[in-house]
Design a protein around this motif. Structure first.
Motif, PDB file in Angstrom:
ATOM      1  N   ILE A   1      19.599  25.816 -16.070  1.00  0.00           N
ATOM      2  CA  ILE A   1      20.859  26.579 -16.032  1.00  0.00           C
ATOM      3  C   ILE A   1      20.622  27.948 -15.397  1.00  0.00           C
ATOM      4  O   ILE A   1      21.394  28.407 -14.559  1.00  0.00           O
ATOM      5  CB  ILE A   1      21.477  26.721 -17.436  1.00  0.00           C
ATOM      6  N   TYR A   2      19.518  28.601 -15.776  1.00  0.00           N
ATOM      7  CA  TYR A   2      19.160  29.898 -15.201  1.00  0.00           C
ATOM      8  C   TYR A   2      19.034  29.777 -13.687  1.00  0.00           C
ATOM      9  O   TYR A   2      19.564  30.594 -12.936  1.00  0.00           O
ATOM     10  CB  TYR A   2      17.841  30.366 -15.823  1.00  0.00           C
ATOM     11  N   ARG A   3      18.357  28.720 -13.228  1.00  0.00           N
ATOM     12  CA  ARG A   3      18.149  28.508 -11.787  1.00  0.00           C
ATOM     13  C   ARG A   3      19.477  28.288 -11.062  1.00  0.00           C
ATOM     14  O   ARG A   3      19.693  28.797  -9.963  1.00  0.00           O
ATOM     15  CB  ARG A   3      17.208  27.324 -11.577  1.00  0.00           C
ATOM     16  N   VAL A   4      20.392  27.541 -11.672  1.00  0.00           N
ATOM     17  CA  VAL A   4      21.713  27.333 -11.070  1.00  0.00           C
ATOM     18  C   VAL A   4      22.406  28.674 -10.869  1.00  0.00           C
ATOM     19  O   VAL A   4      22.964  28.952  -9.803  1.00  0.00           O
ATOM     20  CB  VAL A   4      22.589  26.409 -11.958  1.00  0.00           C
ATOM     21  N   LEU A   5      22.355  29.531 -11.883  1.00  0.00           N
ATOM     22  CA  LEU A   5      23.032  30.827 -11.798  1.00  0.00           C
ATOM     23  C   LEU A   5      22.382  31.739 -10.762  1.00  0.00           C
ATOM     24  O   LEU A   5      23.063  32.325  -9.917  1.00  0.00           O
ATOM     25  CB  LEU A   5      23.058  31.498 -13.171  1.00  0.00           C
ATOM     26  N   VAL A   6      21.067  31.848 -10.807  1.00  0.00           N
ATOM     27  CA  VAL A   6      20.345  32.733  -9.888  1.00  0.00           C
ATOM     28  C   VAL A   6      20.465  32.252  -8.446  1.00  0.00           C
ATOM     29  O   VAL A   6      20.698  33.048  -7.533  1.00  0.00           O
ATOM     30  CB  VAL A   6      18.868  32.876 -10.318  1.00  0.00           C
ATOM     31  N   ASP A   7      20.338  30.951  -8.237  1.00  0.00           N
ATOM     32  CA  ASP A   7      20.439  30.401  -6.882  1.00  0.00           C
ATOM     33  C   ASP A   7      21.815  30.609  -6.266  1.00  0.00           C
ATOM     34  O   ASP A   7      21.968  30.581  -5.048  1.00  0.00           O
ATOM     35  CB  ASP A   7      20.113  28.905  -6.871  1.00  0.00           C
ATOM     36  N   ASN A   8      22.822  30.813  -7.118  1.00  0.00           N
ATOM     37  CA  ASN A   8      24.185  31.017  -6.633  1.00  0.00           C
ATOM     38  C   ASN A   8      24.630  32.476  -6.752  1.00  0.00           C
ATOM     39  O   ASN A   8      25.820  32.772  -6.781  1.00  0.00           O
ATOM     40  CB  ASN A   8      25.139  30.084  -7.381  1.00  0.00           C
ATOM     41  N   ASN A   9      23.646  33.376  -6.831  1.00  0.00           N
ATOM     42  CA  ASN A   9      23.872  34.834  -6.813  1.00  0.00           C
ATOM     43  C   ASN A   9      24.821  35.321  -7.902  1.00  0.00           C
ATOM     44  O   ASN A   9      25.611  36.240  -7.683  1.00  0.00           O
ATOM     45  CB  ASN A   9      24.378  35.275  -5.438  1.00  0.00           C
ATOM     46  N   VAL A  10      24.732  34.718  -9.080  1.00  0.00           N
ATOM     47  CA  VAL A  10      25.531  35.169 -10.217  1.00  0.00           C
ATOM     48  C   VAL A  10      24.789  36.330 -10.870  1.00  0.00           C
ATOM     49  O   VAL A  10      23.585  36.243 -11.127  1.00  0.00           O
ATOM     50  CB  VAL A  10      25.733  34.027 -11.245  1.00  0.00           C
ATOM     51  N   THR A  11      25.492  37.423 -11.128  1.00  0.00           N
ATOM     52  CA  THR A  11      24.884  38.566 -11.803  1.00  0.00           C
ATOM     53  C   THR A  11      24.744  38.230 -13.275  1.00  0.00           C
ATOM     54  O   THR A  11      25.735  37.944 -13.950  1.00  0.00           O
ATOM     55  CB  THR A  11      25.756  39.832 -11.640  1.00  0.00           C
TER      56      THR A  11
ATOM     57  N   VAL B   1      29.309  25.360 -14.423  1.00  0.00           N
ATOM     58  CA  VAL B   1      28.349  26.236 -15.103  1.00  0.00           C
ATOM     59  C   VAL B   1      28.672  27.699 -14.799  1.00  0.00           C
ATOM     60  O   VAL B   1      28.694  28.540 -15.717  1.00  0.00           O
ATOM     61  CB  VAL B   1      26.894  25.893 -14.692  1.00  0.00           C
ATOM     62  N   ILE B   2      28.958  28.013 -13.558  1.00  0.00           N
ATOM     63  CA  ILE B   2      29.291  29.387 -13.183  1.00  0.00           C
ATOM     64  C   ILE B   2      30.564  29.837 -13.898  1.00  0.00           C
ATOM     65  O   ILE B   2      30.630  30.945 -14.433  1.00  0.00           O
ATOM     66  CB  ILE B   2      29.417  29.523 -11.654  1.00  0.00           C
ATOM     67  N   LYS B   3      31.555  28.976 -13.941  1.00  0.00           N
ATOM     68  CA  LYS B   3      32.809  29.298 -14.629  1.00  0.00           C
ATOM     69  C   LYS B   3      32.563  29.520 -16.122  1.00  0.00           C
ATOM     70  O   LYS B   3      33.083  30.470 -16.713  1.00  0.00           O
ATOM     71  CB  LYS B   3      33.821  28.179 -14.415  1.00  0.00           C
ATOM     72  N   ALA B   4      31.743  28.665 -16.742  1.00  0.00           N
ATOM     73  CA  ALA B   4      31.451  28.797 -18.175  1.00  0.00           C
ATOM     74  C   ALA B   4      30.696  30.096 -18.461  1.00  0.00           C
ATOM     75  O   ALA B   4      30.960  30.768 -19.460  1.00  0.00           O
ATOM     76  CB  ALA B   4      30.635  27.604 -18.660  1.00  0.00           C
ATOM     77  N   TYR B   5      29.758  30.467 -17.585  1.00  0.00           N
ATOM     78  CA  TYR B   5      28.990  31.700 -17.784  1.00  0.00           C
ATOM     79  C   TYR B   5      29.901  32.921 -17.667  1.00  0.00           C
ATOM     80  O   TYR B   5      29.718  33.903 -18.371  1.00  0.00           O
ATOM     81  CB  TYR B   5      27.835  31.790 -16.782  1.00  0.00           C
ATOM     82  N   GLY B   6      30.898  32.844 -16.835  1.00  0.00           N
ATOM     83  CA  GLY B   6      31.864  33.929 -16.703  1.00  0.00           C
ATOM     84  C   GLY B   6      32.910  33.915 -17.795  1.00  0.00           C
ATOM     85  O   GLY B   6      33.715  34.825 -17.912  1.00  0.00           O
ATOM     86  N   HIS B   7      32.907  32.885 -18.605  1.00  0.00           N
ATOM     87  CA  HIS B   7      33.924  32.627 -19.641  1.00  0.00           C
ATOM     88  C   HIS B   7      34.014  33.677 -20.723  1.00  0.00           C
ATOM     89  O   HIS B   7      35.141  33.942 -21.146  1.00  0.00           O
ATOM     90  CB  HIS B   7      33.667  31.241 -20.244  1.00  0.00           C
ATOM     91  N   PRO B   8      33.076  34.255 -21.380  1.00  0.00           N
ATOM     92  CA  PRO B   8      31.640  34.265 -21.174  1.00  0.00           C
ATOM     93  C   PRO B   8      30.893  33.429 -22.211  1.00  0.00           C
ATOM     94  O   PRO B   8      30.949  33.707 -23.401  1.00  0.00           O
ATOM     95  CB  PRO B   8      31.258  35.713 -21.325  1.00  0.00           C
ATOM     96  N   ALA B   9      30.184  32.457 -21.759  1.00  0.00           N
ATOM     97  CA  ALA B   9      29.272  31.696 -22.609  1.00  0.00           C
ATOM     98  C   ALA B   9      27.857  32.132 -22.264  1.00  0.00           C
ATOM     99  O   ALA B   9      27.594  32.559 -21.150  1.00  0.00           O
ATOM    100  CB  ALA B   9      29.429  30.202 -22.335  1.00  0.00           C
ATOM    101  N   SER B  10      26.966  32.014 -23.229  1.00  0.00           N
ATOM    102  CA  SER B  10      25.574  32.367 -22.955  1.00  0.00           C
ATOM    103  C   SER B  10      24.887  31.193 -22.259  1.00  0.00           C
ATOM    104  O   SER B  10      25.375  30.052 -22.291  1.00  0.00           O
ATOM    105  CB  SER B  10      24.845  32.683 -24.263  1.00  0.00           C
TER     106      SER B  10
END
Length: 75
Positions: free
Chosen positions: A51-61, A27-36
């Protein structure tokens, strides 16, 4: 739309251990891909909140909302 190569997860399935860690990395890789976030939701079958929680919990900007036509206005 670009194929994000993310796993489709059955509803009401809780991911644990290595399976969850692998999903989080994907998920982090896909968001940086950049996918919404919405594109990731559609491909994985998970909710926007999950998905939002996965990103926020892992300190993704997170990217700002609105896409290319978003115009910030001064207050």
């Amino acid at each position: 739309m670009v194929d994000l190569d993310l796993p489709r997860i059955k509803p009401r399935t809780q991911l644990k251990g290595e399976e969850r860690e692998k999903f989080v990395e994907q998920v982090i890789k896909a968001y940086g891909h950049p996918a919404s976030i919405r594109q990731i939701c559609k491909e994985t079958g998970r909710s926007y909140g999950a998905i939002y929680r996965v990103l926020v919990d892992n300190n993704v900007t997170l990217r700002p909302r609105g896409g290319k036509n978003n115009v910030r206005r001064k207050s």
